[in-house]
Design a protein around this motif. Structure first.
Motif, short mmCIF file in Angstrom:
data_model
loop_
_atom_site.label_atom_id
_atom_site.label_comp_id
_atom_site.label_asym_id
_atom_site.label_seq_id
_atom_site.Cartn_x
_atom_site.Cartn_y
_atom_site.Cartn_z
N SER A 1 61.38 -57.55 37.83
CA SER A 1 60.61 -58.54 38.58
C SER A 1 61.25 -59.91 38.50
O SER A 1 61.30 -60.66 39.49
CB SER A 1 59.18 -58.60 38.02
OG SER A 1 58.45 -59.65 38.61
N THR B 1 62.64 -50.58 41.21
CA THR B 1 61.48 -50.96 40.41
C THR B 1 60.71 -49.74 39.95
O THR B 1 60.28 -49.65 38.79
CB THR B 1 60.57 -51.88 41.22
OG1 THR B 1 61.31 -53.03 41.65
CG2 THR B 1 59.38 -52.34 40.39
N TRP C 1 57.30 -53.97 45.42
CA TRP C 1 57.75 -53.13 44.31
C TRP C 1 57.58 -51.65 44.65
O TRP C 1 58.41 -50.83 44.28
CB TRP C 1 56.97 -53.46 43.04
CG TRP C 1 57.25 -54.83 42.52
CD1 TRP C 1 58.33 -55.63 42.80
CD2 TRP C 1 56.42 -55.60 41.62
NE1 TRP C 1 58.22 -56.83 42.15
CE2 TRP C 1 57.09 -56.85 41.42
CE3 TRP C 1 55.21 -55.35 40.98
CZ2 TRP C 1 56.54 -57.83 40.58
CZ3 TRP C 1 54.68 -56.33 40.16
CH2 TRP C 1 55.34 -57.55 39.96
N ARG D 1 50.84 -53.76 37.45
CA ARG D 1 51.98 -52.85 37.26
C ARG D 1 52.00 -52.30 35.84
O ARG D 1 52.20 -51.10 35.63
CB ARG D 1 53.29 -53.58 37.56
CG ARG D 1 54.53 -52.73 37.31
CD ARG D 1 55.80 -53.57 37.34
NE ARG D 1 55.82 -54.63 36.36
CZ ARG D 1 56.07 -54.43 35.07
NH1 ARG D 1 56.29 -53.20 34.61
NH2 ARG D 1 56.08 -55.45 34.23
#
Length: 282
Positions: free
Chosen positions: A102, A49, A43, A139
């Motif tokens: 994701s 992302t 990511w 995240r």
């Protein structure tokens, strides 16, 4: 050294210092952390992302504050300034949009056969999904801190103390993990249905009909109960109570009930879908 001698020389592999049973808890922990690290680095290297999870939500918060900040504050009738509601709302949206990106990546891994190749390795079968959820939690935590930092620059404050501030930081993670379980289930389904479009409609409806924009009394009477009790509104109200002040117990309890309920509904389909994607291949 002659060619014949070098050709017949045995290759020496490094000794195994610690052998873990494939289904042991130690293997689950170690392999989950490896999967988590893999996803975080992937990511980090993916600009899409980064933009979806951090840059876009931060810019959205700034635009809301510039364009609608004063109007929303006036609409609250001497209530909390708009930055408290919009900051809470954007942290939740960031958690959801990041999970969507994701899920798209998970669908691509399943379609390409990467998950099937992982299944052939001597690793714990549950480590892939657990590692993904750990990566999602990290995240979401980073994204929440970044967006709230932007909110602080715009006037967001923690008036209820450090303990309330720490509790506030956990709400987007709890809420986001429930949404991540939902989109993970969709990401493992082999279908030609437009995944992005379906989830985007859900996110849009939640985003425009919640208490982050304006108080619940600003909506039509027939819509107020729905807006007040939808999952995003409950989380926003809890975050506003933990920062500016106001009711905390009831909206926080509703947020936990919503989150646990969604995870309970989609946990088993996510596990089965992930296992099916890993075992069947593309």
């Amino acid at each position: 050294m002659s060619t014949a001698t070098s050709a017949t020389r045995k290759v020496r592999f490094p000794a195994v210092h610690q052998r873990l049973a494939e289904n042991s808890f130690a293997a689950l922990l170690r392999h989950s952390l490896i999967h988590c690290k893999r996803l975080l680095f992937m990511w980090l290297r993916d600009s899409t992302t980064t933009v979806q999870a951090i840059l876009y939500p931060a810019l959205t918060l700034l635009m809301f504050w510039v364009v609608l900040g004063e109007q929303i504050t006036n609409a609250t009738r001497n209530g909390a300034p708009s930055v408290f509601g919009t900051t809470a709302m954007i942290t939740l949206i960031a958690a959801m949009t990041g999970s969507l990106v994701s899920a798209i990546g998970l669908h691509a891994e399943a379609s390409s056969g990467l998950l099937a190749r992982f299944a052939t390795l001597p690793i714990h079968r549950a480590s892939g999904l657990i590692g993904r959820m750990l990566a999602e939690a990290i995240r979401m935590t980073i994204t929440t801190v970044v967006i709230i930092t932007v909110g602080v620059v715009l006037g967001f404050r923690f008036h209820q103390g450090p303990v309330a501030a720490l509790a506030l930081l956990t709400i987007p993670v709890i809420f986001g993990m429930a949404f991540a379980m939902f989109v993970t289930t969709l990401g493992t389904v082999k279908t030609k249905a437009p995944l992005v479009d379906i989830v985007s409609i859900v996110v849009t409806l939640l985003m425009f009909f919640n208490t982050g924009f304006v108080p619940v009394f600003a909506y039509p009477v027939w819509l107020q109960d729905t807006v007040a009790n939808q999952p995003m509104s409950c989380a926003i109200d809890a975050m506003k109570g933990l920062s500016f002040g106001g009711p905390v117990a009831e909206p926080l309890l509703k947020t936990i009930i919503w989150s646990v309920g969604i995870m309970a509904i989609f946990a088993l389909p996510a596990i089965r879908g992930y296992s099916r994607a890993a075992n069947e291949g593309p």
